[in-house]
Design a protein around this motif. Structure first.
Motif: not given
Lengths: 312, 488
Positions: B27, B3-4, B16, B1, B20
């Motif tokens: 811009g 590792k997942v 993310l 689990m 960004l």
């Protein structure tokens, strides 16, 4: 690799439930968790950058705890904290008692049509905005055209300048709040009462229990988990005051500030002049941290006292 | 689990980071390439109740500007009450825009210039904005500098501010009131008395919570108690509540309040539009401009006359009463300046923006005069907020020499003591936030005469001091002194 297979198996098994939880999860992710990164603004002097929002955050100067200072810089800090806490404690206690009482009364009304009428009548104010409620109150309290002063004048009473007499306002605020919110909360409790197994009451009646005994020994204990949860959640918001209630209803009257100024209105008035995003973020962060601590502490107390009713 | 979970977290972080960097790319500034064939779009935010026909008019405007400067215009209107807050959020979050309205009284110009919301425009003014520099009274550009830079183009309009007492002429005529001696607050007394005695239910002196009595002071920050007296060569910053002028004025206001000349709920009254609609008022305070009586009479629907109550002075806030600025994140700052230049020099464009489409919203009567058509209710713009007002066509009722009178009025104005000085509050933001709260508590009830100044001025002053007023005054004084030294 076996574990990954297990993971997907888990997903497959619960896919319906997971799918149902998905919208809310996404909502929280995007609107509650993602923006949390924004708390850094509380420690910065926010200045716009040409290159957009992210660049503005990165380029702004660190100022440490400076943004928090205005909350504590005057003796108003004591007044706004006191007002916020006392009003909210009162709202929680009286609101709970009234909402549960109303729910029980509504459940006991045998004429279901009438019960629906009462319920709707009580529920309706919840949907009005504070601006409108503010005008309702104004139509009662206006100095020259208000209903109360008019009725008073029939009996020869001197008209009162309601919006400058602060002695009355703690009562007015509480009254208005309860009028607006009790209907909504009582519906939540009413739903819970409807869910109570009817056979419990039948058994009690066969044993000769009176209405009062049924309420005390069946309805109230069955409502206890819900009451605890809703109260815990309310405690989490004890540092948030309802802006509309404290700003619109007293018509922003300066003479009443000592009894109507709460954290939210103070922050609003203070930042109207400077428009500093950093300072309003600081105020919000302060409220959240206190609220979070209070939820943890009160949950801990509930768990000590009755493990089953705790939130977590 | 585990590792997942780890790979999941890595993916999330990557996503993310990607979003960004993507938004950072977005811009970046692009080179402006506006030509009549490939125009660029200028996004414009301005103040006023949103009008139904804005898009329709802008389509026409764009056809014109596309030919002239290679740009089209998208206008977004934000209502009066929402403008400040919405613009603050939008500029802080980097919403794409090129042009925006700013002023001393809505979406504060100085404050937001300091926060970096606007582009400094001296260079642009010299290149693309020549026409503006030539037409505008130099006092406008000089008076709207912040820390030595221009961040906005002020509208060419009346420059000084002069307070007047406005009178409801119906009542003046009915009681044959003599207005010859009207001037000071005290001079109003016999008139107010007549109305109080003969017209029950009428506000003799119509005053709401925003009322500020006329005192000869120039405020450091509008409606905050720090001010400099007009005519004081030393530019001493004082607490205005402790000055004899303010004390005496407030005593008179309180006397009027007790006599029933002022609405009992003045301190919480948010607007006077109700009594203005019904005409149940005798006099109120207003800010003058040439032929303002015509303007007021027209908008209220009954005759109004006014009498001067103060000399005409040029304040910072009157210079900055209406400006258009170029956004700091504008993709096409040169085009934006070309557009502003056109807006302030080209009567065709200026009147299109102001009155709409000729033949639909208005019709011309003579060279520089016009008449509104019924459709104009779908495009009713605040003239003063959209650049040079002296280019706009006169209403058919306005006199021929309207704009000459404006120029005369502008020349007659004297400089207020703090003209050109802008307070930098960054060292005292904490104190200002606290003082603002005290001000909100006392200001309206004192200024409207609702409370006794003998009792409440000491109370207010004590609270102001506790909130840090002395520190603000000291900071303001040192900045004023430094500014005074540079002027010599």
């Amino acid at each position: 690799m076996k574990r990954i297979g297990g993971f997907f198996k888990d997903i497959n098994k619960n896919k319906v439930l997971l799918l149902m939880a998905l919208p809310a999860t996404l909502w929280f992710l995007f609107f509650s968790y993602l923006p949390m990164a924004g708390v850094v603004i509380a420690f910065k002097e926010y200045r716009n950058s040409r290159d957009g929002f992210w660049a503005s955050i990165v380029d702004s100067k660190w100022v440490g705890w400076d943004n928090f200072k205005f909350l504590f810089s005057t003796n108003d800090a004591y007044i706004i904290t006191r007002n916020t806490l006392l009003y909210n404690i009162f709202f929680i206690i009286v609101g709970l008692v009234l909402a549960v009482t109303m729910a029980i009364i509504l459940a006991e009304i045998t004429n279901k049509k009438l019960a629906k009428v009462y319920q709707t009548g009580m529920f309706l104010p919840y949907f009005l905005s504070w601006v409108i409620v503010g005008y309702f109150v104004f139509s009662f309290l206006s100095f020259d055209k208000g209903m109360i002063n008019q009725i008073g004048s029939w009996f020869g009473a001197e008209p009162t300048q309601w919006y400058t007499e602060k002695a009355y306002w703690p009562f007015i605020i509480i009254l208005v709040f309860l009028w607006k919110s009790v209907g909504y909360n009582s519906v939540v409790y009413l739903a819970a009462i409807m869910g109570i197994d009817k056979s419990l009451y039948e058994a009690a009646m066969i044993d000769g229990a009176s209405k009062w005994q049924q309420i005390r020994n069946i309805t109230l204990p069955m409502l206890k988990p819900l009451m605890t949860i809703l109260t815990l959640l309310a405690i989490g918001r004890i540092f948030y005051a309802d802006f509309g209630l404290f700003y619109q209803v007293p018509r922003d009257s300066g003479a009443l500030y000592s009894v109507t100024n709460v954290i939210d209105t103070y922050v609003y008035r203070g930042l109207k002049a400077t428009g500093e995003i950093g300072m309003s973020t600081a105020a919000g962060l302060y409220q959240s941290v206190i609220g979070f601590t209070l939820v943890i502490v009160s949950n801990w107390i509930v768990r000590k006292w009755d493990k089953d009713n705790a939130l977590f | 689990m585990s590792k997942v979970r780890k790979s999941f977290v890595t993916t999330l972080v990557l996503m993310l980071a990607l979003s960004l960097s993507l938004s950072a790319c977005g811009g970046k500034k692009e080179e402006s390439t506006g030509t009549p064939e490939k125009p660029v779009e200028l996004i414009w935010y301005t103040i006023g109740t949103p009008q139904k026909d804005v898009d329709r008019v802008m389509e026409e405007v764009s056809k014109y500007t596309k030919e002239k400067i290679g740009a089209t215009v998208k206008m977004n209107m934000i209502d009066w009450g929402d403008y400040t807050q919405k613009m603050q959020v939008m500029t802080a979050s980097g919403t794409p825009m090129d042009l925006m309205f700013t002023s001393s009284w809505a979406f504060d110009y100085v404050q937001n210039a300091r926060k970096g919301a606007f582009l400094p425009i001296e260079d642009l003014l010299q290149k693309q904005g020549k026409g503006i520099v030539d037409t505008l009274d130099p006092a406008f550009l000089e008076g709207s500098k912040v820390d030595g830079h221009n961040y906005g183009v002020p509208a060419n309009k009346e420059l000084p501010a002069q307070s007047v007492w406005r009178f409801n002429k119906n009542l003046v005529d009915k009681y044959k009131l003599n207005l010859d001696n009207v001037g000071s607050l005290e001079s109003l007394e016999p008139l107010l008395k007549t109305i109080k005695e003969n017209e029950p239910g009428t506000y003799a002196l119509a005053v709401d919570k925003t009322f500020n009595p006329i005192v000869p002071f120039d405020y450091i920050i509008e409606n905050m108690p720090m001010a400099v007296k007009v005519g004081d060569k030393d530019l001493k910053v004082v607490n205005i509540l402790e000055t004899p002028e303010m004390k005496q004025t407030l005593a008179t206001m309180h006397k009027y309040y007790k006599a029933g000349y002022i609405p009992t709920e003045a301190a919480t009254l948010t607007s006077l539009s109700d009594v203005q609609a019904t005409g149940k008022w005798l006099t109120d305070k207003a800010t003058n401009q040439p032929f303002a009586d015509n303007l007021w009479s027209q908008s209220l629907g009954y005759p109004v006359v006014s009498k001067a109550a103060s000399p005409a002075l040029i304040y910072n806030w009157s210079v900055m009463g209406s400006m258009q600025a170029i956004s700091a994140n504008s993709k096409y700052p040169e085009k934006a300046m070309e557009f502003l230049n056109l807006l302030n020099t080209d009567p065709v464009l200026r009147n299109m923006i102001d009155s709409g489409i000729e033949g639909v919203h208005y019709k011309k009567v003579g060279d520089d005069a016009m008449e509104n058509l019924p459709e104009s209710k779908n495009y009713d713009m605040p003239t003063f907020s959209l650049g040079n007002v002296m280019l706009t066509y006169r209403d058919k009722n306005d006199p021929e020499n309207k704009w000459d009178e404006f120029k005369k009025f502008n020349d007659s104005g004297e400089k207020a003591p703090l003209l050109g000085f802008n307070f930098d509050p960054s060292k005292v933001t904490t104190e200002i936030a606290a003082v603002q709260n005290v001000k909100e508590e006392f200001w309206a009830s004192l200024m409207t005469g609702t409370v006794d100044p003998d009792k409440f001025i000491p109370q207010a002053t004590a609270k102001f001091k506790a909130a840090g007023l002395d520190k603000i005054i000291a900071e303001a004084q040192s900045q004023v002194d430094a500014w005074k030294a540079t002027k010599k």
